[in-house]
Design an enzyme around this catalytic site. Structure first.
Site, PDB file in Angstrom:
ATOM      1  N   THR A 230       0.400  -1.155   0.028  1.00 24.06           N
ATOM      2  CA  THR A 230      -0.214   0.212  -0.115  1.00 24.06           C
ATOM      3  C   THR A 230       0.199   1.202   0.180  1.00 24.06           C
ATOM      4  OG1 THR A 230       0.430   0.004   2.208  1.00 24.06           O
ATOM      5  CG2 THR A 230      -2.377  -0.778   0.883  1.00 24.06           C
TER       6      THR A 230
ATOM      7  N   GLU B 116      -5.702  -4.332  -1.273  1.00 26.19           N
ATOM      8  CA  GLU B 116      -6.216  -5.238  -0.199  1.00 26.19           C
ATOM      9  C   GLU B 116      -6.783  -6.640  -0.826  1.00 26.19           C
ATOM     10  OE1 GLU B 116      -5.544  -1.864   1.141  1.00 26.19           O
ATOM     11  OE2 GLU B 116      -4.390  -2.191   2.680  1.00 26.19           O
TER      12      GLU B 116
ATOM     13  N   TRP C  99     -21.894  15.095  10.068  1.00 22.12           N
ATOM     14  CA  TRP C  99     -20.821  14.664   8.983  1.00 22.12           C
ATOM     15  C   TRP C  99     -20.789  15.515   7.749  1.00 22.12           C
ATOM     16  CZ3 TRP C  99     -17.606  11.565  11.171  1.00 22.12           C
ATOM     17  CH2 TRP C  99     -18.032  10.734  12.049  1.00 22.12           C
TER      18      TRP C  99
ATOM     19  N   LYS D 265     -15.881  16.614  10.370  1.00 24.57           N
ATOM     20  CA  LYS D 265     -16.870  16.160  11.309  1.00 24.57           C
ATOM     21  C   LYS D 265     -17.122  17.968  11.596  1.00 24.57           C
ATOM     22  CE  LYS D 265     -19.121  13.274  14.323  1.00 24.57           C
ATOM     23  NZ  LYS D 265     -19.317  12.208  16.191  1.00 24.57           N
TER      24      LYS D 265
END
Ligand code: AMP
Length: 535
Positions: free
Chosen positions: A176, A320, A432, A427
């Site tokens: 990654t 992944e 949100w 936030k």
């Protein structure tokens, strides 16, 4: 039934046997084209296997590559995997420190490298003591000390056995990009790669066939080329390998010259492509289908590509997962919806392909699939990571799910919508704000080339969004214009007022990370240091 292990060499064996005359085309960095076919590629890969074996390479050895997408990169990929060694694709866009960390962590012993990247490889070898041999592929313009692939395989025939080992052996390694902490390694097995390729080939995935001419814009070092280095040969499609030049003009000439039907890449690449066509006044493409993933596909980009005649399929995945997990292909219930609702679904990340998925709240309880509830997206499946390379602990929850780190909702049609990376969502006052939604709303403005929203600390609201904008290159009348007010007003007409960023900054270039996606980490640093431009 027969014992038939699922090893990836079968894809190349089958392509050579049944589609031997189908072309593979490569463009070198200097623009030169090299043409071969599956018979030629298969033979070259086998000769690489033979040369590696005779040089002492064995099952499980890690053979790294530092290269763009090309025929020779594919030949090395199959030559290594065919004998049970592990092909570790390194990303040349990473910093020297990260590359050294990754090569040492993986235990790479050989390095196959593009001629144009030889200096980078030399620096890497100085810091990764395990790398004993460097071989140059795509050697045009290279006259340095390292041996060429041609010399390496000279005198070696193609009579080298492939396969015959356990399908659970590791075939490939990918790390990654490590935007938080050290990069982490993911080991793909022959079995997981095979199953992933079969899933993506299917009509509900990418819908690939022998009739396709595939342009893998997504690099082989970015999460397995999204499987295209396997699925292309598996169906016997013509492959067009673009080399390192992925700007709009280079892609356009390649697509038209080779009559490409299918291509896949991240949004920033396709933005460059549509901008080029728009600047040149070109209104059609021979591309039929484009898969866009790796980051959210902006609605404006989908509209622009479809206006050129290409059908866009949105997909989601991660390293992944091998990497594809969701593809926004239609279902009967979706097709029964009115046109605007169908378009909304096409802009979601899609429905599970070869994986199972769920959203959970912070306590781990599954949330309803009502299109409204938002939670952490978790996945499981035969091509989903169990643990990172070298880690003692599993990467899964106690009940066997992998937390993707993405925040999502799932609707009643089974379509997942990613609202943000958990670390990117903002936030504000306990509610949100989706940075993706704000960016998408602004990207319809004609003066905007790229937009990125980050959350910044705020005394009263906890966090507030800050907007960074890169203006279109073609925009000439910039002086004296109040872009901040223009963009804030434009957004206020399109999204909730409290979502409109307080702060708007115009920068020369939005920073792009190693896999071609917008790098918000750099923007956060830029904000913290009060810098003007990251580039
Ligand atoms: P990588 O492993 O570098 O490919 O990054 C995987 C991450 O990219 C995912 O966890 C998502 O946050 C993001 N991503 C991939 N595809 C999409 C998409 N279609 N829409 C939004 N985010 C995406």
């Amino acid at each position: 039934m027969q014992e038939w292990s699922l090893t990836v060499d079968r894809f190349m064996e089958g392509a050579a046997r049944w589609h031997g005359t189908t072309e593979i085309v490569t463009r070198y960095p200097d623009g030169t084209m090299l043409r071969s076919n599956y018979t030629g590629l298969h033979e070259r890969a086998r000769r690489i296997s033979q040369a590696l074996r005779q040089a002492g390479v064995r099952q499980g050895d890690k053979i790294a590559t530092l290269a763009s997408n090309s025929l020779d990169h594919l030949a090395v990929w199959y030559g290594v995997m065919g004998i049970g060694a592990i092909c570790h694709t390194l990303n040349p866009r990473l910093h020297d420190d990260q590359l050294a960390f990754i090569a040492n962590h993986a235990g790479d012993t050989w390095l196959f490298v593009d001629g144009v990247l030889a200096e980078q490889a030399d620096r890497l070898r100085a810091r990764a003591s395990g790398i004993g041999t460097i071989i140059i592929i795509n050697e045009i313009g290279y006259d340095g000390q390292f041996p060429h692939l041609e010399d390496f395989i000279a005198g070696h025939d193609a009579d080298c056995p492939w396969g015959g080992f356990d399908e659970r052996l590791t075939a490939g390694l990918c790390y990654t990009s490590g935007t938080t902490g050290d990069p982490k390694g993911i080991a793909y097995t022959h079995r997981s790669n095979t199953l992933h390729a079969m899933n993506t080939i299917a009509p509900d995935g990418f819908g690939l066939s022998a009739l396709d001419v595939i342009l893998p814009v997504v690099p082989m070092y970015h999460a397995n080329t999204w499987g295209l280095a396997f699925s292309g040969p598996a169906v016997g499609a013509k492959l067009v390998m673009p080399g390192p030049q992925l700007d709009g003009g280079s892609l356009h000439s390649l697509i038209e010259a080779e009559a490409v039907t299918f291509a896949a890449g991240v949004p920033t690449v396709w933005q460059g492509y549509v901008d080029h066509l728009s600047d040149q006044g070109i209104g059609r493409t021979s591309l039929q289908r484009v898969v866009i993933g790796g980051a959210a596909c902006p609605p404006a980009l989908l509209t622009a590509l479809e206006a050129l005649g290409a059908k866009v399929t949105h997909a989601w995945g991660m390293t992944e997962l091998s990497p594809v997990g969701l593809v926004a292909t239609p279902t009967p219930s979706a097709l029964a919806l009115p046109e605007p609702d169908q378009r909304d679904l096409a802009l979601k990340q899609g429905r599970p392909i070869g994986i199972d998925a769920r959203i959970v709240d912070e306590g781990g309880s599954e949330l309803p699939r009502d299109g409204v509830s938002v939670g952490l997206l978790e996945v499981r499946g035969p091509a989903v990571i169990e643990r990172y390379v070298g880690h003692d602990q599993s990467a899964l929850s106690a009940d066997g799910w992998f937390d993707t780190g993405d925040i999502a909702s799932i609707d009643e049609h089974g379509y997942v919508r990613i609202t943000d990376r958990a670390k990117d969502i903002i936030k504000s006052g306990g509610e949100w704000i989706s940075s993706v939604d704000v960016e998408n709303a602004l990207l319809t403005h004609p003066d905007v080339a790229l937009a990125a929203v980050i959350g910044i600390a705020h005394d009263k609201w906890g966090e507030r969004p800050k907007l960074y904008v890169q203006l279109r290159q073609s925009l000439t009348d910039r002086d004296g214009r109040d872009f901040k007010t223009t963009f804030r007003d434009y957004l206020a007409a399109r999204i909730a007022r409290w979502w409109v960023p307080d702060d708007v900054e115009i920068i020369d270039e939005i920073p792009i990370g190693a896999t071609g996606k917008i790098d918000k980490k750099v923007l956060r640093e830029l904000h913290e240091t009060g810098g003007q431009s990251a580039c």
